[in-house]
Design a protein around this motif. Structure first.
Motif, PDB file in Angstrom:
ATOM      1  N   VAL A  52      -6.129  19.241 -27.118  1.00 31.11           N
ATOM      2  CA  VAL A  52      -5.584  17.983 -27.630  1.00 31.11           C
ATOM      3  C   VAL A  52      -4.543  18.240 -28.705  1.00 31.11           C
ATOM      4  N   LEU A  53      -3.455  17.478 -28.651  1.00 28.88           N
ATOM      5  CA  LEU A  53      -2.372  17.603 -29.628  1.00 28.88           C
ATOM      6  C   LEU A  53      -2.659  16.825 -30.902  1.00 28.88           C
ATOM      7  N   ASN A  54      -3.054  15.564 -30.782  1.00 26.94           N
ATOM      8  CA  ASN A  54      -3.228  14.673 -31.937  1.00 26.94           C
ATOM      9  C   ASN A  54      -4.696  14.482 -32.285  1.00 26.94           C
ATOM     10  N   ALA A  55      -5.416  15.585 -32.465  1.00 24.03           N
ATOM     11  CA  ALA A  55      -6.867  15.510 -32.682  1.00 24.03           C
ATOM     12  C   ALA A  55      -7.236  14.775 -33.961  1.00 24.03           C
ATOM     13  N   SER A  56      -6.365  14.787 -34.956  1.00 22.38           N
ATOM     14  CA  SER A  56      -6.693  14.165 -36.249  1.00 22.38           C
ATOM     15  C   SER A  56      -6.206  12.729 -36.362  1.00 22.38           C
ATOM     16  N   ALA A  57      -5.710  12.141 -35.275  1.00 20.41           N
ATOM     17  CA  ALA A  57      -5.141  10.793 -35.341  1.00 20.41           C
ATOM     18  C   ALA A  57      -6.204   9.717 -35.546  1.00 20.41           C
ATOM     19  N   SER A  58      -7.406   9.923 -35.015  1.00 16.62           N
ATOM     20  CA  SER A  58      -8.472   8.932 -35.128  1.00 16.62           C
ATOM     21  C   SER A  58      -9.793   9.600 -34.781  1.00 16.62           C
ATOM     22  N   PRO A  59     -10.925   8.956 -35.101  1.00 11.17           N
ATOM     23  CA  PRO A  59     -12.216   9.522 -34.677  1.00 11.17           C
ATOM     24  C   PRO A  59     -12.298   9.708 -33.166  1.00 11.17           C
ATOM     25  N   GLY A  60     -11.681   8.791 -32.406  1.00  8.29           N
ATOM     26  CA  GLY A  60     -11.709   8.911 -30.952  1.00  8.29           C
ATOM     27  C   GLY A  60     -10.974  10.131 -30.453  1.00  8.29           C
ATOM     28  N   ASP A 100      -1.311   4.213 -21.945  1.00  6.80           N
ATOM     29  CA  ASP A 100      -0.482   4.073 -23.135  1.00  6.80           C
ATOM     30  C   ASP A 100      -1.009   5.019 -24.206  1.00  6.80           C
ATOM     31  N   ARG A 101      -0.139   5.903 -24.691  1.00  6.56           N
ATOM     32  CA  ARG A 101      -0.563   6.868 -25.707  1.00  6.56           C
ATOM     33  C   ARG A 101       0.242   6.739 -26.996  1.00  6.56           C
ATOM     34  N   LEU A 129       2.958  20.748 -15.529  1.00  6.40           N
ATOM     35  CA  LEU A 129       2.737  20.206 -16.864  1.00  6.40           C
ATOM     36  C   LEU A 129       2.749  18.691 -16.823  1.00  6.40           C
ATOM     37  N   ASP A 130       1.898  18.059 -17.639  1.00  4.23           N
ATOM     38  CA  ASP A 130       1.916  16.616 -17.793  1.00  4.23           C
ATOM     39  C   ASP A 130       3.029  16.227 -18.755  1.00  4.23           C
ATOM     40  N   ALA A 131       3.607  15.049 -18.545  1.00  4.28           N
ATOM     41  CA  ALA A 131       4.765  14.630 -19.331  1.00  4.28           C
ATOM     42  C   ALA A 131       4.429  14.387 -20.795  1.00  4.28           C
ATOM     43  N   ASP A 132       3.145  14.169 -21.124  1.00  3.86           N
ATOM     44  CA  ASP A 132       2.773  13.902 -22.508  1.00  3.86           C
ATOM     45  C   ASP A 132       2.390  15.168 -23.266  1.00  3.86           C
ATOM     46  N   ALA A 133       2.669  16.322 -22.688  1.00  4.88           N
ATOM     47  CA  ALA A 133       2.226  17.582 -23.274  1.00  4.88           C
ATOM     48  C   ALA A 133       3.307  18.223 -24.138  1.00  4.88           C
ATOM     49  N   VAL A 134       2.878  19.226 -24.904  1.00  3.25           N
ATOM     50  CA  VAL A 134       3.768  20.089 -25.677  1.00  3.25           C
ATOM     51  C   VAL A 134       3.254  21.510 -25.499  1.00  3.25           C
ATOM     52  N   ARG A 160      -0.747  21.492 -25.314  1.00  2.00           N
ATOM     53  CA  ARG A 160      -1.482  20.440 -26.023  1.00  2.00           C
ATOM     54  C   ARG A 160      -1.054  19.076 -25.492  1.00  2.00           C
ATOM     55  N   SER A 161      -2.026  18.214 -25.282  1.00  2.48           N
ATOM     56  CA  SER A 161      -1.757  16.900 -24.687  1.00  2.48           C
ATOM     57  C   SER A 161      -1.993  15.777 -25.681  1.00  2.48           C
ATOM     58  N   GLN A 162      -1.162  14.751 -25.584  1.00  3.43           N
ATOM     59  CA  GLN A 162      -1.303  13.553 -26.413  1.00  3.43           C
ATOM     60  C   GLN A 162      -2.443  12.703 -25.882  1.00  3.43           C
ATOM     61  N   MET A 163      -3.376  12.348 -26.761  1.00  3.63           N
ATOM     62  CA  MET A 163      -4.491  11.488 -26.386  1.00  3.63           C
ATOM     63  C   MET A 163      -4.282  10.075 -26.917  1.00  3.63           C
ATOM     64  N   PRO A 164      -4.773   9.072 -26.209  1.00  2.00           N
ATOM     65  CA  PRO A 164      -4.679   7.692 -26.713  1.00  2.00           C
ATOM     66  C   PRO A 164      -5.472   7.524 -27.994  1.00  2.00           C
ATOM     67  N   VAL A 165      -4.989   6.628 -28.864  1.00  2.00           N
ATOM     68  CA  VAL A 165      -5.595   6.449 -30.178  1.00  2.00           C
ATOM     69  C   VAL A 165      -6.517   5.238 -30.216  1.00  2.00           C
ATOM     70  N   ARG A 166      -6.053   4.124 -29.634  1.00  4.37           N
ATOM     71  CA  ARG A 166      -6.829   2.892 -29.696  1.00  4.37           C
ATOM     72  C   ARG A 166      -7.832   2.816 -28.550  1.00  4.37           C
ATOM     73  N   PHE A 167      -8.876   2.005 -28.764  1.00  2.47           N
ATOM     74  CA  PHE A 167      -9.937   1.915 -27.759  1.00  2.47           C
ATOM     75  C   PHE A 167      -9.411   1.397 -26.426  1.00  2.47           C
ATOM     76  N   ALA A 168      -8.528   0.392 -26.462  1.00  7.82           N
ATOM     77  CA  ALA A 168      -7.994  -0.165 -25.214  1.00  7.82           C
ATOM     78  C   ALA A 168      -7.266   0.909 -24.412  1.00  7.82           C
ATOM     79  N   GLN A 169      -6.561   1.804 -25.121  1.00  3.05           N
ATOM     80  CA  GLN A 169      -5.865   2.895 -24.451  1.00  3.05           C
ATOM     81  C   GLN A 169      -6.866   3.886 -23.863  1.00  3.05           C
TER      82      GLN A 169
END
Length: 418
Positions: A188-196, A414-415, A151-156, A272-281
């Motif tokens: 993906v865990l945070n699919a609704s966090a941003s369009p990305g 960075d997520r 498992l990846d550390a950013d997962a649930v 489910r995995s945490q995805m980065p929100v900002r473009f730089a991430q």
């Protein structure tokens, strides 16, 4: 009006040839998507699991979590693992604090039940090295287990994650099959966090659910996506972990498929995995995902799989060749758009018809997650920025990935939210 195709027959012929080449990967994706849409694999699996009676002694799992500076997210994963509907005495969690400079190790120890392995090796950096080191450590410590989960550390994980994996292994044994490699549903865990993140949900759902679902229905092998894969101890002893590239999971998948091992997809085991929100991430993550690896030509890999499949008479190796050689979705979309535009300019019905069929096949494939999974909030608005997302992925794949060829360091993305 005279069609320009009549004035330039060589151009029309070249266009038709390009479309026929594109028809191979698009046709493959269409068949796999149709299998995923037509099957009720998830429901059938649920029925099979409900009918299966587990043994008195459940299987024993070890859960490996490679973590590099994950103090912000590791606690959430450990909490979800603690909520598993599985006998606590039959699974043990190991956190591999790999070259960490933060509080990842101390936070994992504070859980009171997770075992922490700390690794410091500035030369051999990366997830593949961490997994190899941890598996060797488990053997040296005499740890007894039936299967290992990664498992990846950013997962649930869902509470039914381990029970679904265990019952898939047991159900295979009950039917006279021996599943040695499983892959969970990794979305993906945070699919609704941003369009990305919404577009990442769509892209990863295609790769990590639609394709393995359809391939499993067809009797082929799923890929391994690293997060949520489950390998039996017998398999790891037979084929020790020696995958050290950035795509270490895919590298190991190709190795075992070449040896005739089929990876079974388990859609009821959800991670489910945490995805980065900002473009730089997102930029750093895309560069890591798409970076070209030296000495790993897809054509060479495909040739080895092809020879292995022909020698063993195993069509699953041949199907793996088709999966391996299928271009990224961004490349297919851009190519189909160009041939459609050229067909409109030439006004040649055969080329135009084939271009529209290619577009139809890709559209069915791209929209299939909306029919197979719960649609996250904001996905339809995200389609408005999809063209820019595709152009960015093209730039990464065709240009930037070559600049990352020599970089093997484990670079954490960075997520954290914006």
């Amino acid at each position: 009006m005279i069609s320009p195709a009549l004035s330039f027959p060589w151009l029309a012929g070249a266009l038709l040839l390009v479309e026929l080449v594109l028809a191979l990967p698009v046709g493959y994706l269409t068949v796999v998507t149709a299998a995923a849409l037509l099957t009720r694999l998830s429901r059938r699996t649920a029925v099979a699991l409900a009918e299966y009676t587990s043994r008195d002694e459940p299987l024993r799992f070890v859960v490996l979590i490679p973590a590099h500076n994950e103090e912000l997210l590791i606690g959430r994963l450990l909490a979800s693992l603690e909520r598993q509907r599985y006998p606590r005495s039959h699974y043990q969690v190991y956190v591999i604090a790999d070259n960490c400079t933060d509080a990842t190790a101390s936070l994992a120890r504070s859980s009171g039940w997770a075992v922490v392995y700390e690794r410091h090796d500035p030369e051999r950096r990366g997830k593949g090295y961490a997994l190899n080191w941890a598996l060797t450590r488990l053997a040296e410590d005499g740890i007894s287990y039936d299967a290992c989960v990664f498992l990846d550390a950013d997962a649930v994980v869902e509470p039914s994650f381990l029970p679904a994996l265990e019952q898939a292994l047991q159900a295979g044994l009950a039917r006279g099959l021996h599943f040695q490699a499983l892959q969970a549903c990794n979305i993906v865990l945070n699919a609704s966090a941003s369009p990305g993140t919404a577009l990442r949900w769509l892209a990863l759902s295609l790769m990590n659910h639609v394709r393995p679902l359809g391939r499993t229905r067809l009797g082929a092998s799923s890929t391994l996506t690293g997060n949520g894969m489950c390998l039996t101890r017998a398999l790891l002893e037979r084929y020790p972990w020696q995958a050290f590239s950035r795509g270490e999971d895919y590298e190991y998948y190709l190795q075992i498929v070449e040896q005739g091992i089929c990876v079974r997809y388990v859609p009821d085991a959800v991670v489910r995995s945490q995805m980065p929100v900002r473009f730089a991430q997102m930029r750093s993550q895309d560069l890591r995902w798409e970076a070209a690896e030296p000495g790993t030509s897809p054509l060479k890999r495909a040739g080895r799989l092809l020879l292995a499949g022909l020698r063993a008479g195993d069509w699953r190796c041949l199907e793996a060749v088709a999966e391996l050689l299928t271009p990224p979705l961004s490349v297919l979309l851009a190519s189909v758009a160009l041939v459609l535009l050229a067909s409109l300019v030439l006004l040649w019905p055969p080329a135009l018809t084939l271009a529209l069929l290619l577009l139809l096949g890709l559209s069915i494939y791209m929209l299939s997650p909306l029919a197979l999974l719960d649609t996250p909030k904001g996905i339809y608005k995200a389609f408005l920025v999809a063209p820019a997302f595709v152009l960015w992925k093209l730039w990464v794949y065709l240009v930037l990935r070559q600049r990352q060829r020599r970089k093997r360091d484990w670079q954490r993305t960075d997520r954290t939210p914006a």
